[in-house]
Design a protein around this motif. Structure first.
Motif, short mmCIF file in Angstrom:
data_model
loop_
_atom_site.label_atom_id
_atom_site.label_comp_id
_atom_site.label_asym_id
_atom_site.label_seq_id
_atom_site.Cartn_x
_atom_site.Cartn_y
_atom_site.Cartn_z
N MET A 180 0.84 -1.19 0.00
CA MET A 180 0.00 0.00 0.00
C MET A 180 0.87 1.24 0.00
N GLY A 181 0.49 2.25 -0.79
CA GLY A 181 1.25 3.48 -0.89
C GLY A 181 0.93 4.46 0.21
N LEU A 182 1.61 5.61 0.15
CA LEU A 182 1.47 6.61 1.20
C LEU A 182 0.04 7.14 1.29
N VAL A 183 -0.59 7.39 0.15
CA VAL A 183 -1.97 7.92 0.18
C VAL A 183 -2.90 6.92 0.87
N ALA A 206 -3.72 3.85 17.91
CA ALA A 206 -4.56 3.26 16.87
C ALA A 206 -4.02 3.58 15.48
N ILE A 207 -3.54 4.80 15.28
CA ILE A 207 -2.97 5.18 13.99
C ILE A 207 -1.72 4.36 13.69
N ALA A 208 -0.83 4.26 14.67
CA ALA A 208 0.42 3.50 14.47
C ALA A 208 0.14 2.04 14.18
N LEU A 209 -0.79 1.45 14.91
CA LEU A 209 -1.13 0.05 14.70
C LEU A 209 -1.77 -0.16 13.34
N THR A 210 -2.66 0.74 12.96
CA THR A 210 -3.32 0.65 11.64
C THR A 210 -2.29 0.73 10.52
N ALA A 211 -1.39 1.72 10.60
CA ALA A 211 -0.37 1.88 9.57
C ALA A 211 0.57 0.67 9.52
N PHE A 212 0.87 0.11 10.67
CA PHE A 212 1.75 -1.06 10.74
C PHE A 212 1.10 -2.26 10.05
N VAL A 213 -0.18 -2.44 10.30
CA VAL A 213 -0.89 -3.61 9.75
C VAL A 213 -1.08 -3.48 8.24
N VAL A 214 -1.54 -2.31 7.77
CA VAL A 214 -1.88 -2.18 6.35
C VAL A 214 -0.65 -2.14 5.45
N THR A 215 0.52 -1.80 6.01
CA THR A 215 1.72 -1.76 5.17
C THR A 215 2.43 -3.10 5.10
N GLY A 222 4.91 -6.03 5.36
CA GLY A 222 6.35 -6.05 5.55
C GLY A 222 7.09 -5.40 4.41
N GLN A 223 6.54 -4.32 3.85
CA GLN A 223 7.11 -3.75 2.63
C GLN A 223 8.26 -2.77 2.88
N ALA A 224 8.62 -2.50 4.15
CA ALA A 224 9.69 -1.53 4.41
C ALA A 224 10.64 -2.10 5.47
N ASP A 225 11.51 -1.24 6.01
CA ASP A 225 12.50 -1.65 6.99
C ASP A 225 11.81 -2.15 8.26
N PRO A 226 11.93 -3.44 8.60
CA PRO A 226 11.22 -3.98 9.78
C PRO A 226 11.61 -3.29 11.08
N LEU A 227 12.90 -2.97 11.25
CA LEU A 227 13.34 -2.33 12.48
C LEU A 227 12.69 -0.97 12.66
N ARG A 228 12.67 -0.17 11.61
CA ARG A 228 12.06 1.16 11.70
C ARG A 228 10.57 1.05 11.97
N VAL A 269 5.00 8.88 11.89
CA VAL A 269 4.79 7.47 12.23
C VAL A 269 4.24 6.72 11.02
N GLN A 270 3.31 7.35 10.32
CA GLN A 270 2.74 6.71 9.14
C GLN A 270 3.80 6.49 8.06
N VAL A 271 4.63 7.51 7.82
CA VAL A 271 5.66 7.42 6.79
C VAL A 271 6.73 6.41 7.19
N ALA A 272 7.05 6.34 8.48
CA ALA A 272 8.08 5.42 8.94
C ALA A 272 7.73 3.97 8.61
N MET A 273 6.45 3.67 8.44
CA MET A 273 6.03 2.31 8.11
C MET A 273 6.30 1.96 6.65
N LEU A 274 6.68 2.96 5.85
CA LEU A 274 6.80 2.75 4.40
C LEU A 274 8.22 2.84 3.86
N VAL A 275 9.12 3.48 4.61
CA VAL A 275 10.44 3.78 4.07
C VAL A 275 11.46 2.73 4.48
#
Length: 262
Positions: free
Chosen positions: A1-4, A44-53, A55-61, A127-133
């Motif tokens: 899933m993308g940033l939008v 809730a936002i952090a958990l939602t972003a974590f789930v919907v993204t 494993g597409q980015a850096d797991p540690l971040r 936090v949302q962006v950190a789930m993607l990069v």
């Protein structure tokens, strides 16, 4: 899933959390329950972003962004819940609702829930962006963790010291000027600012996380010049004249050695 897509899911999480909060507020007759939800909304936002993204980015971040946000949000929600237990409506919300023209429920949604929801979503963008990069500069990420840790300690210890001070009947009418409160009039607000600066650095350690710089800026401004420090000090100053001496010798935000006064 993308940033939008992630930001839209985060916005939906905010709507759900605040919708439940509003229903609870109507049931108990207190809009102050939204103060407890403030921290939980970020979780809730952090958990939602974590789930919907996935494993597409850096797991540690990703894990750092989730766990650091959850630790901050859950501690804050617990602290505010315990502090407000057995109390009535917050005077701030009473004053706002007293000015309501028309339906007070609609007024509360428009003037309490909507602004807090927008700020919650905007401040959480790092936090949302950190789930993607992925990739980036690890030392910047760990610097962010260190800044977050400093803020978490200041906020947690400051709140604990203030709670213990208020719970002692012999301190009634006095001003807390020991512990962290000796070096800053608002160790909890300073800590909050550090927490969100640290989370920004976690995201900014990889492109395009640096573009979310306005998110911590909004939080810091709100704490320092918005509804945080400025509004609180005006209220205290109006009720307790002795607070003026504390203001003269103690830093308003950043921890500094106290000034000598005659």
């Amino acid at each position: 899933m993308g940033l939008v897509g992630v930001t839209l899911c985060a916005a939906l999480a905010v709507v759900v959390v605040l919708g439940i909060t509003f229903a609870v507020a109507l049931r108990v007759g207190r809009q102050a329950v939204i103060d407890v939800t403030w921290g939980l909304g970020f979780v809730a936002i952090a958990l939602t972003a974590f789930v919907v993204t996935g494993g597409q980015a850096d797991p540690l971040r990703r894990w750092l962004a989730l766990l650091l946000t959850a630790a901050w949000g859950l501690r804050l929600a617990t602290h505010i819940r315990l502090r407000s237990r057995g109390k009535g409506e917050d005077p701030r919300y009473e004053a706002m609702l007293a000015r309501a023209s028309g339906n007070p429920k609609a007024y509360a949604l428009l003037h309490i829930y909507l602004p807090q929801g927008v700020i919650m979503w905007f401040v959480s963008l790092p936090v949302q962006v950190a789930m993607l990069v992925g990739g980036g500069l690890p030392w910047v990420m760990w610097l962010g963790v260190a800044v977050w840790a400093v803020g978490f300690v200041f906020e947690s210890v400051g709140d604990l010291q203030l709670t213990r001070f208020r719970d002692d009947p012999s301190n009634k009418g006095k001003v807390l000027d020991t512990g962290l409160w000796r070096y800053t009039r608002h160790p909890n607000y300073f800590g909050d600012a550090c927490v969100w600066t640290g989370l920004f650095l976690v995201a900014a350690s990889a492109w395009p996380g640096v573009l979310t710089i306005l998110s911590p800026a909004v939080m810091v401004w709100n704490l320092y010049g918005g509804t945080g420090k400025k509004l609180l000090e005006k209220d205290i100053g109006d009720r307790r004249p002795e607070y003026a001496d504390y203001v003269r010798r103690t830093s308003g935000f950043f921890p500094l050695p106290p000034k000598r006064t005659r």
